[in-house]
Motif scaffolding. Structure first.
Motif, short mmCIF file in Angstrom:
data_model
loop_
_atom_site.label_atom_id
_atom_site.label_comp_id
_atom_site.label_asym_id
_atom_site.label_seq_id
_atom_site.Cartn_x
_atom_site.Cartn_y
_atom_site.Cartn_z
N UNK A 664 0.84 -1.19 0.00
CA UNK A 664 0.00 0.00 0.00
C UNK A 664 0.88 1.24 0.00
N UNK A 665 0.45 2.28 -0.74
CA UNK A 665 1.22 3.52 -0.79
C UNK A 665 0.28 4.69 -1.06
N UNK A 666 0.66 5.85 -0.56
CA UNK A 666 -0.08 7.07 -0.86
C UNK A 666 0.38 7.61 -2.22
N UNK A 667 -0.60 7.93 -3.06
CA UNK A 667 -0.25 8.44 -4.39
C UNK A 667 -0.54 9.93 -4.52
N UNK A 668 -1.24 10.49 -3.52
CA UNK A 668 -1.46 11.93 -3.44
C UNK A 668 -1.96 12.25 -2.04
N UNK A 669 -2.26 13.51 -1.79
CA UNK A 669 -2.72 13.89 -0.46
C UNK A 669 -4.03 13.22 -0.08
N UNK A 670 -4.86 12.90 -1.05
CA UNK A 670 -6.17 12.30 -0.74
C UNK A 670 -6.42 10.99 -1.46
N UNK A 671 -5.34 10.34 -1.89
CA UNK A 671 -5.51 9.08 -2.63
C UNK A 671 -4.49 8.05 -2.14
N UNK A 672 -4.95 6.83 -2.02
CA UNK A 672 -4.12 5.70 -1.60
C UNK A 672 -4.35 4.54 -2.55
N UNK A 673 -3.30 3.82 -2.87
CA UNK A 673 -3.41 2.64 -3.73
C UNK A 673 -2.80 1.45 -3.03
N UNK A 674 -3.38 0.27 -3.30
CA UNK A 674 -2.78 -0.95 -2.77
C UNK A 674 -3.06 -2.12 -3.71
N UNK A 675 -2.13 -3.04 -3.68
CA UNK A 675 -2.23 -4.28 -4.43
C UNK A 675 -2.18 -5.42 -3.44
N UNK A 676 -3.08 -6.36 -3.57
CA UNK A 676 -3.10 -7.50 -2.66
C UNK A 676 -3.31 -8.79 -3.44
N UNK A 677 -2.75 -9.86 -2.95
CA UNK A 677 -2.91 -11.15 -3.60
C UNK A 677 -2.55 -12.27 -2.66
N UNK A 678 -3.08 -13.44 -2.92
CA UNK A 678 -2.70 -14.61 -2.13
C UNK A 678 -2.85 -15.87 -2.96
N UNK A 679 -2.08 -16.86 -2.57
CA UNK A 679 -2.14 -18.20 -3.15
C UNK A 679 -2.55 -19.15 -2.04
N UNK A 680 -3.63 -19.87 -2.26
CA UNK A 680 -4.13 -20.85 -1.28
C UNK A 680 -4.01 -22.23 -1.90
N UNK A 681 -3.23 -23.09 -1.25
CA UNK A 681 -2.98 -24.43 -1.78
C UNK A 681 -3.77 -25.46 -0.97
N UNK A 682 -4.47 -26.32 -1.70
CA UNK A 682 -5.18 -27.46 -1.10
C UNK A 682 -4.57 -28.71 -1.70
N UNK A 683 -3.97 -29.55 -0.87
CA UNK A 683 -3.29 -30.74 -1.36
C UNK A 683 -4.25 -31.78 -1.90
N UNK A 684 -3.69 -32.79 -2.55
CA UNK A 684 -4.49 -33.89 -3.11
C UNK A 684 -5.33 -34.54 -2.02
#
Length: 758
Positions: A664-684
């Protein structure tokens, strides 16, 4: 009905937007956000032990998602919470309307649509236990906190929580005007509108109103009808009223109504060369593991697809809280739940009427709980209470059978079952020293169940229009049908204790050891074909859990690492067997028997880390070794019992893990951006009881991600779910030597969401 509600919901959402000019909602405040002055992670407050406490102080295996985390996810229902905890698998069995939950924790759970089969993992919604699998895949609307409790919870949550509990809590009404609205459009022409508004009516009365509407064309194509095959409309509205006449007394009332109209879930036939449906009707799988349609997302079933399946959900909750002083609090909680469902489903999954069912069902439950809690910082804290449960369900089943000889055979069965239960429970912590705490808990439960089953008239037709039957068989014991004039009744009782000891190694690290017992109720078969199966009950099952674990924070509180190792012993494990029933209309029946003992052991780790003010990581990993220890039964329906310990236990993958990150980062005085992701593994893991290799799941990588930009109080998000397009089976069932069926998980989806808070 849905269309009228759709209009109301759209108007209500539009009316809310002009008010979106105030300060940021408390619901959007970062409850778990990193404290800027210290760099430490904020505390996570849970109510897993029916009192508010820091998750790091609870001597048990718990994972949690806060309101802040939930607001940044794109969860549809309970299934999406699986990645928050190790050793958990959650699926929709696709065997009924409204979502039929198959929730497994540490390899323990239930994947059956029948309401006679008690859950093994409890789904608790605002302190109310949902006593059936249908409707337990609660939509992620206005959820303020998610807690996953692993291992038996027999003391505080009682019966049918042998695997654990998923505890869902919503936000309380606020006196300040706050709210949130989200509009989402995604793949498969999926439109979703959600909103919640809260505010004070007077100085001591606050109200909250929520609503949601969703429509989708679904991720299936039906080749028989040349149309989308899993369309759905969903509508929900809810209201909560908080009254606080004094500083020490409060009343909270809520009511929720939900409706779903949908096409019946599309099942797929996976038939072997030796199965009857292949040999006699040419409905054969083109290759092992491939459905008869040739594609896991293409159906060839001829069941009706006019949104003829419906599910209605109504819930009322009332809570009264009285602060008695000296850290004592008295709570009374009343819950009432009603569901009504209708569905005509094509189980044979063929362009023929081989086995269809019409399954209208009704469920009612009422609960009363009185709870006394002592909190504070003294050496003794506790919670104790009394609990009453009353439930009743009815199903009026009609079978349409086209493989039994004539063109069409229809048979009917009415089942009514009741359950009355009461319990007394308590759990107390006592600080033996400043660092050493002893916990003792116990619950006594008394259950009484009844069952009344009656078969209807059997009709034989030489046509599919059900006109002019050429043979009629009236219900009679002499013809092998089930005829009961009075319900059968059986009672059980169980004592479920819990003992744990915890030691604070430092102010930031704790170790614990515990022993707990879980109990799943006995009952009567809800899908019998013979009088014996209808009247002979099966016994409860019990599970003992031996666990050691730790809770820790380090690096100035910027890293949180919790872990546990467990050994669980099953006794009288209930198993559902499909067995022959010669001379009956279907020729088979499903029986629940106490056939086995089993052992489950494993290790779990939970990690949350803040690398710097912009970057966070979260992850978990679970290892599970599950096996039968003693299982002797007629699993192949030959009339001869065999040693069945060679079978693998269903939905018990050896490995599950999740790795996620947010930048997450501020891109201006009134704007914030963030990128999120995850990998969920379920075995055999195996899906079917008999380990059918055609319905076996390999390892699956479920990848979700989103890109988000917030301008003041408005957030625009691009998101994707199941980006690797995993198509593993979520349900598999064998009708031995006749056919097998399954259903895959939802396909890859993506979309855009706009969220407004005030």
């Amino acid at each position: 009905m849905i269309n009228r509600f759709k209009a109301v919901t759209l108007l209500a959402t539009a009316a809310a937007f002009p008010m979106l000019a105030s300060t940021v909602s408390a619901q959007d405040q970062p409850n778990n956000e990193v404290a800027e002055d210290t760099g430490a992670l904020d505390q996570i407050v849970v109510t897993a032990r029916k009192r508010s406490e820091n998750i790091q102080d609870v001597p048990a295996s718990i994972s949690a998602l806060s309101a802040f985390e939930l607001n940044r996810r794109f969860d549809s229902d309970v299934r999406d919470f699986a990645d928050s905890s190790p050793n958990i698998v959650i699926d929709d069995t696709q065997q009924g309307p409204g979502g039929v939950a198959a929730v497994y924790i540490r390899g323990i759970g239930v994947a059956d649509v029948e309401k006679s089969v008690d859950p093994a993992v409890g789904v608790v919604f605002d302190d109310i236990y949902l006593g059936q699998s249908s409707g337990s895949l609660m939509k992620a609307i206005d959820i303020d906190r998610v807690e996953v409790l692993r291992g038996p919870q027999g003391t505080l949550f009682g019966r049918n929580a042998t695997g654990g509990v998923i505890n869902l809590a919503r936000s309380r009404p606020t006196y300040d005007l706050t709210g949130k609205a989200r509009a989402t459009y995604g793949r498969f022409n999926t439109l979703k509108l959600e909103g919640v508004v809260s505010g004070g009516l007077t100085d001591n009365v606050a109200v909250k109103v929520s609503g949601a509407y969703e429509e989708s064309d679904g991720y299936f194509y039906n080749e028989f009808y040349d149309q989308d095959g899993q369309r759905s409309d969903f509508f929900a509205i809810g209201a909560a009223l908080l009254i606080e006449p004094t500083d020490s007394f409060s009343l909270l009332f809520s009511y929720d109504h939900q409706e779903t109209d949908q096409d019946p879930p599309q099942l797929l036939a996976i038939n072997r060369d030796t199965d009857l449906f292949c040999v006699a009707f040419d409905q054969c799988s083109p290759a092992p593991g491939v459905p008869t349609s040739g594609d896991r997302y293409v159906s060839i079933g001829d069941g009706p697809l006019n949104k003829n399946a419906s599910f209605e959900f109504d819930m009322a909750i009332a809570k009264a809280t009285y602060e008695l002083g000296s850290d004592f609090q008295l709570d009374y909680i009343f819950g009432w739940l009603k569901t009504d469902e209708e569905i005509t489903q094509d189980f044979d999954s063929a362009p023929l009427t081989l086995y269809h069912t019409d399954r209208p069902a009704r469920w009612r439950q009422t609960t009363n709980e009185l709870r006394l809690t002592k909190g504070g910082t003294g050496p003794l804290t506790f919670v104790m209470g009394a609990y009453l449960w009353d439930s009743r369900y009815t199903i009026n089943l009609k079978n349409y059978i086209g493989f039994a000889g004539p063109t069409l055979l229809t048979s009917a069965q009415d089942v009514t079952q009741t359950n009355k239960s009461w319990a007394l429970y308590g759990e107390a912590d006592y600080e033996l020293t400043d660092r050493l705490t002893l916990t003792l808990g116990a619950r006594y439960t008394d259950d009484k169940k009844t069952s009344l089953v009656n078969d209807g008239t059997i009709f034989f037709y030489d046509n599919f229009d059900e006109i002019n039957p050429f043979l009629v068989i009236e219900p009679s014991l002499a013809t092998g049908q089930i005829v009961m004039t009075e319900p059968v009744e059986e009672s059980w009782s169980k004592f479920t204790p819990r003992v744990s000891v915890s030691y604070d190694v430092t102010d930031e690290a704790m170790v614990y050891a515990l022993w707990s017992r879980g109990y799943r109720g006995g009952g009567f078969n809800g899908r019998p074909s013979t009088i014996g199966a209808a009247t002979i009950p099966y016994d409860p099952e019990t599970l003992d859990n031996y666990e050691i674990g730790f809770k820790s924070e380090f690096a100035g509180g910027s890293i949180r690492l919790n872990g546990a190792a467990f050994l669980m012993k099953y006794k009288d494990m209930q198993q559902d067997l499909d067995v022959p029933a010669p001379g009956t209309s279907t020729g088979r029946e499903n029986r629940t028997i106490n056939a086995s003992s089993a052992e489950f052991k494993g290790v779990e780790l939970d990690l949350t880390a803040r690398v710097n003010e912009n970057l966070r990581f979260n992850g978990n990993i679970g290892y599970l070794d599950a096996k039968y220890e003693d299982f002797f039964g007629d699993i192949f329906s030959t009339g001869t019992p065999v040693d069945a310990t060679f079978l693998d236990i269903r939905r018990a993958p050896k490995w599950t893990w999740t790795l996620g990150a947010t930048y997450e980062t501020e891109i201006s005085d009134n704007a914030t951006a963030w990128v999120t992701g995850d990998v969920h593994y379920i075995g055999a893991h195996e899906i079917t009881f008999l380990n059918n290799p055609n319905l076996r799941n390999g390892g699956q990588y479920l990848i979700d991600a989103s890109v988000n930009v917030r301008f003041n109080d408005t957030t625009v998000s691009l998101f994707g779910k199941n980006l690797a397009n995993e198509d593993g089976w979520t349900i598999g069932y064998d009708v031995q030597n006749i056919w097998s069926y399954g259903a895959p998980r939802p396909r890859r989806t993506y979309g855009i969401a706009v969220t407004q808070t005030f």
